[in-house]
Design a protein around this motif. Structure first.
Motif, mmCIF file in Angstrom:
data_model
loop_
_atom_site.group_PDB
_atom_site.id
_atom_site.type_symbol
_atom_site.label_atom_id
_atom_site.label_comp_id
_atom_site.label_asym_id
_atom_site.label_seq_id
_atom_site.Cartn_x
_atom_site.Cartn_y
_atom_site.Cartn_z
ATOM 1 N N ILE A 81 -0.065 27.461 18.370
ATOM 2 C CA ILE A 81 0.271 28.171 19.386
ATOM 3 C C ILE A 81 0.302 29.863 19.001
ATOM 4 O O ILE A 81 1.116 29.877 17.990
ATOM 5 N N LYS A 91 1.984 33.015 19.523
ATOM 6 C CA LYS A 91 3.133 33.771 20.522
ATOM 7 C C LYS A 91 3.077 35.125 20.641
ATOM 8 O O LYS A 91 3.856 35.570 21.072
ATOM 9 N N ILE A 108 2.883 30.249 26.740
ATOM 10 C CA ILE A 108 2.664 29.320 25.629
ATOM 11 C C ILE A 108 2.440 28.008 26.423
ATOM 12 O O ILE A 108 1.576 27.117 25.790
ATOM 13 N N GLN A 159 -1.313 27.679 26.943
ATOM 14 C CA GLN A 159 -1.993 27.445 25.706
ATOM 15 C C GLN A 159 -2.114 25.902 25.230
ATOM 16 O O GLN A 159 -2.853 25.171 24.870
ATOM 17 N N LEU A 160 -0.758 25.203 25.289
ATOM 18 C CA LEU A 160 -0.680 23.747 24.766
ATOM 19 C C LEU A 160 -1.332 23.046 25.807
ATOM 20 O O LEU A 160 -1.944 22.100 25.298
ATOM 21 N N GLN A 183 -5.045 23.074 24.887
ATOM 22 C CA GLN A 183 -5.240 22.375 23.921
ATOM 23 C C GLN A 183 -5.417 20.893 23.857
ATOM 24 O O GLN A 183 -6.116 20.103 23.459
ATOM 25 N N TYR A 225 5.123 22.368 17.333
ATOM 26 C CA TYR A 225 4.665 23.644 17.863
ATOM 27 C C TYR A 225 5.756 24.926 17.747
ATOM 28 O O TYR A 225 5.303 25.741 17.939
ATOM 29 N N ILE A 249 8.153 25.318 19.889
ATOM 30 C CA ILE A 249 8.381 25.589 21.130
ATOM 31 C C ILE A 249 9.381 24.982 21.597
ATOM 32 O O ILE A 249 9.754 23.973 21.382
#
Length: 242
Positions: free
Chosen positions: A2, A4, A10, A13-14, A17, A43, A45
Motif C-alpha cells: 500500500i 500511503k 487506501i 488500493q487494497l 490488489q 498492510y 492499515i
C-alpha cells in the motif's frame, strides 16, 4: 504493498490488489482470505479500511463470507440466460450441476392480495404455498416461495416436489407451460434468507418474481426467489432494431 503517499484511497488500493489476484488466478475460487486482523497487520492499515475493501468486493460478488469460517473468493458465477423459460432443476442439469431441494414448508393457504393479483384469482382463494431451499451440487443457491392454484393442481403433494415441478405439471398433468413474466432486482438478504443461504444478513442477493402462464394464457404459478448474489448472474442478448 500500500502506498500511503498517494491521493488514491487506501481501501481502493487494497481492493484493486485483491481484484487483480482474483482475476489473474492467484486467488482461486474457494480460496480463503486472511482475517481482517492479519490483513490489517500485513498492510499496516486499519481494520475498518480492510473491511471497506472486502465489503466492496463482496458487493460485486467477487468475495463471499461464510458464517463462522471467514471470507473466501467466490465460486464462478452461474450464468442464467433470460431468453428461455426453465425450471430450477432443468437449468441446473443443463449446466452439469446436480439439482436438489430442501423442503421448508408445504401448506394450503388463502391467497393474500398480491398473490391473488399475480395469479389472476380472487383474494382468499386457496393456493399451495411451497417454501424450498434450492441446491446445486449440495450447495445452497436460492430460497424460493411458490404459490400454485389449488384447483388447477388438486392432487399436488410433497412427493411431487422431489423431482422437477415443471415436469410434473407438463408430463403428468398434461398442461403446457407456455410463457412467464419475470422481474429481477437487487436486494439484501434478510435474517432468514441469510441463515438458509449461509451468507451474511444484508449480503447482496438477486430477487426474482415470476408469474407463469399456460398455453391458454391462464396462470399456474407465482414464485418469489432469492438468489445468492455471489453465485448467480443473469444474462440476455439484445438486438437493435432499425
Amino acid at each position: 504493498m500500500i502506498n500511503k503517499n498517494t491521493p488514491i484511497p487506501i481501501y481502493y488500493q487494497l481492493q484493486e490488489q485483491l481484484r487483480n489476484k482474483i482475476e489473474n488466478g492467484e486467488l482461486e475460487p474457494g480460496a480463503p482470505l486472511p482475517s481482517e486482523r492479519d490483513m490489517s497487520e500485513t498492510y499496516d492499515i486499519s481494520r475498518m479500511t480492510v473491511r471497506q475493501a472486502l465489503n466492496n468486493l463482496m458487493n460485486e460478488g467477487l468475495l463471499t463470507r461464510i458464517k463462522g469460517k471467514g471470507t473466501f473468493v467466490a465460486e464462478n458465477k452461474i450464468e442464467q440466460p433470460l431468453m428461455k423459460l426453465t425450471g430450477f432443476s432443468e437449468d441446473m442439469r443443463m449446466r452439469g450441476i446436480e439439482p436438489g431441494s430442501k423442503l421448508i414448508s408445504f401448506k394450503v393457504v388463502d391467497a393474500e392480495d398480491k398473490v391473488a393479483k399475480q395469479l389472476g384469482i380472487e383474494p382468499a382463494s386457496e393456493v399451495y404455498q411451497i417454501s424450498r431451499l434450492r441446491l446445486g451440487d449440495g450447495d445452497p443457491m436460492a430460497y424460493e416461495v411458490s404459490y400454485l392454484i389449488k384447483d388447477r393442481l388438486p392432487e399436488l403433494s410433497e412427493k411431487h416436489l422431489e423431482g422437477s415441478l415443471y415436469d410434473y405439471i407438463e408430463k403428468s398433468l398434461g398442461l403446457d407451460i407456455h410463457r412467464a413474466r419475470q422481474t429481477i432486482e437487487p436486494s439484501f438478504a434478510t435474517e432468514l434468507e441469510a441463515e438458509l443461504l449461509t451468507i451474511d444478513e444484508g449480503a447482496p442477493v438477486l430477487l426474482l418474481e415470476r408469474t407463469t402462464f399456460l398455453s391458454d394464457d391462464s396462470t399456474v404459478e407465482y414464485v418469489k426467489s432469492v438468489y445468492r448474489g455471489d453465485r448467480y448472474k443473469f444474462i440476455t442478448e439484445m438486438k437493435r432494431e432499425g
